[in-house]
Design a protein around this motif. Structure first.
Motif, PDB file in Angstrom:
ATOM      1  N   LEU A   1     -35.510 -23.668  -9.914  1.00 48.35           N
ATOM      2  CA  LEU A   1     -34.540 -22.660  -9.462  1.00 48.35           C
ATOM      3  C   LEU A   1     -35.022 -21.945  -8.198  1.00 48.35           C
ATOM      4  O   LEU A   1     -34.294 -21.863  -7.202  1.00 48.35           O
ATOM      5  N   VAL A   2     -36.263 -21.450  -8.211  1.00 48.63           N
ATOM      6  CA  VAL A   2     -36.727 -20.671  -7.046  1.00 48.63           C
ATOM      7  C   VAL A   2     -36.938 -21.560  -5.819  1.00 48.63           C
ATOM      8  O   VAL A   2     -36.941 -21.070  -4.689  1.00 48.63           O
ATOM      9  N   HIS A   3     -37.120 -22.855  -6.030  1.00 51.30           N
ATOM     10  CA  HIS A   3     -37.284 -23.755  -4.888  1.00 51.30           C
ATOM     11  C   HIS A   3     -35.952 -24.315  -4.402  1.00 51.30           C
ATOM     12  O   HIS A   3     -35.913 -25.222  -3.575  1.00 51.30           O
ATOM     13  N   GLY A   4     -34.868 -23.776  -4.939  1.00 53.02           N
ATOM     14  CA  GLY A   4     -33.547 -24.080  -4.386  1.00 53.02           C
ATOM     15  C   GLY A   4     -32.961 -25.395  -4.817  1.00 53.02           C
ATOM     16  O   GLY A   4     -32.013 -25.886  -4.204  1.00 53.02           O
ATOM     17  N   THR A   5     -33.491 -26.001  -5.881  1.00 52.98           N
ATOM     18  CA  THR A   5     -32.970 -27.294  -6.292  1.00 52.98           C
ATOM     19  C   THR A   5     -32.096 -27.182  -7.548  1.00 52.98           C
ATOM     20  O   THR A   5     -32.006 -28.111  -8.339  1.00 52.98           O
TER      21      THR A   5
ATOM     22  N   ILE B   1     -30.304 -17.477  -3.956  1.00 56.85           N
ATOM     23  CA  ILE B   1     -31.252 -17.843  -2.890  1.00 56.85           C
ATOM     24  C   ILE B   1     -30.665 -17.518  -1.521  1.00 56.85           C
ATOM     25  O   ILE B   1     -29.516 -17.866  -1.235  1.00 56.85           O
ATOM     26  N   THR B   2     -31.472 -16.844  -0.702  1.00 56.86           N
ATOM     27  CA  THR B   2     -31.084 -16.592   0.703  1.00 56.86           C
ATOM     28  C   THR B   2     -32.025 -17.421   1.573  1.00 56.86           C
ATOM     29  O   THR B   2     -33.239 -17.291   1.474  1.00 56.86           O
ATOM     30  N   ARG B   3     -31.437 -18.294   2.395  1.00 56.01           N
ATOM     31  CA  ARG B   3     -32.270 -19.162   3.231  1.00 56.01           C
ATOM     32  C   ARG B   3     -32.521 -18.530   4.600  1.00 56.01           C
ATOM     33  O   ARG B   3     -31.578 -18.046   5.216  1.00 56.01           O
ATOM     34  N   VAL B   4     -33.768 -18.558   5.039  1.00 52.59           N
ATOM     35  CA  VAL B   4     -34.084 -18.077   6.389  1.00 52.59           C
ATOM     36  C   VAL B   4     -34.779 -19.191   7.136  1.00 52.59           C
ATOM     37  O   VAL B   4     -35.763 -19.762   6.647  1.00 52.59           O
TER      38      VAL B   4
END
Ligand code: PMP
Length: 306
Positions: free
Chosen positions: A289-293, A301-304
């Motif tokens: 989850l925290v790795h965006g998968t 998740i906010t991507r930067v």
């Protein structure tokens, strides 16, 4: 690397992000803060901030206790954080530390309402906080968790981390890696900087929000994953000390601690003294989850990107 930090409305060089020695919060612990993680994804070349908005919501709740109001809204705080990460982009997991503090000179003023507020955000690289792979040994601390009517643990208040430091230091000096704190009635509350779960007969159990705990965002995430995705029954109820010794599995959760198995408590093996099957499932799902998968929870998740 020279970092940029956010202090009182401006982005400044790290060397300029300083406060006077007279600052109230430094003397009396009158600040509140958050701890947010951003995970680096090599595949996407992006930093993935986990549940940023929820952390800022909790910061606002902590601020209520201290009669502090950051002048930035939750949305603005999220935007500032994204800008800050863009400015300091690193290909490493980051920890984001927002801090709202009482900025007036210290001596003789304890009226929370009249004290001037300061506000800062900065980032630092952060790898593993505890050994999530091997698991850790913990002890029940001789220090009690501070009570809600002393310094409310529900608020992430700087001064209350003296309680954390006393308990954690005692555990480390005694050869353990983490502390478990009981409340004044002897019930289990949490670790020094993480929430606790026990597993018994296929069910995960964690102390309720009225047990002098910080209402952890990871704790809530784990409850949600157990109920919605893993078909593991999860309940909140008061836990006695001896239930720790008899548990099939025990694990800590937190932004820093992630999901850390506890394999021994007070020199008693927990289960078979290594990571148990339910902890393993929860840990794997949390990391995914925290790795965006985990597309289902993409709003967390906010991507930067650089
Ligand atoms: N309890 C305490 C005392 C903590 O400091 C933390 C870390 N923020 C936690 C629990 C876990 O909270 P979260 O999952 O929101 O990081």
């Amino acid at each position: 690397m020279k970092r940029i930090m956010y202090l009182n409305g401006k982005f400044v060089q790290e060397s300029e992000a300083v406060v006077p020695i007279t600052t109230h919060a430094l003397h009396y612990g009158t600040g509140c803060f958050e701890g947010i993680r951003a995970y680096y994804s090599e595949k996407e070349n992006a930093l993935l901030i986990f549940r940023m908005e929820d952390h800022y919501k909790r910061l606002m709740q902590s601020c209520k206790i201290l009669m502090t109001t950051p002048k930035e809204s939750i949305n603005e705080l999220c935007e500032i954080t994204v800008k800050l990460i863009e400015k300091n982009f690193e290909k490493a997991d980051l920890y984001i530390r927002p801090l709202a503090y009482k900025a007036d000179p210290a001596v003789g003023n304890f009226n929370l309402k009249n004290l001037k507020n300061g506000f800062a955000i900065y980032t630092v690289p952060l790898g593993r906080y505890l050994n999530v792979d091997k698991g850790i040994r913990a002890n029940v601390s001789s220090w009690r968790r501070i009570a809600d009517n002393a310094i409310p643990p529900r608020g992430k208040i700087t001064g209350s981390y003296v309680n954390t430091a006393l308990a954690k230091s005692e555990s480390l000096f005694a050869g353990f890696e983490e502390a478990i704190l009981l409340d004044s009635e002897g019930h289990v509350t949490e670790g020094s900087a993480e929430n606790i779960f026990i597993v018994k007969d296929g069910m995960v159990i964690t102390p309720p929000v009225s047990s002098d705990i910080l209402v952890g965002i990871t704790r809530q995430t784990i409850m949600m994953l157990c109920q919605n995705d893993l078909s593991i029954p999860a309940v909140e109820r008061v836990i006695d000390r001896s239930e720790l010794y008899q548990a099939d599995e025990v694990f800590f959760v937190g932004t820093g601690a992630e999901v850390t198995p506890v394999v021994e408590i007070d020199n008693r093996p927990i289960g078979v003294c290594k990571t148990g099957p339910i902890t393993t499932r929860i840990k794997e799902t949390y990391f995914s989850l925290v790795h965006g998968t985990y597309p289902k929870y993409k709003e967390f998740i906010t991507r930067v990107r650089p």
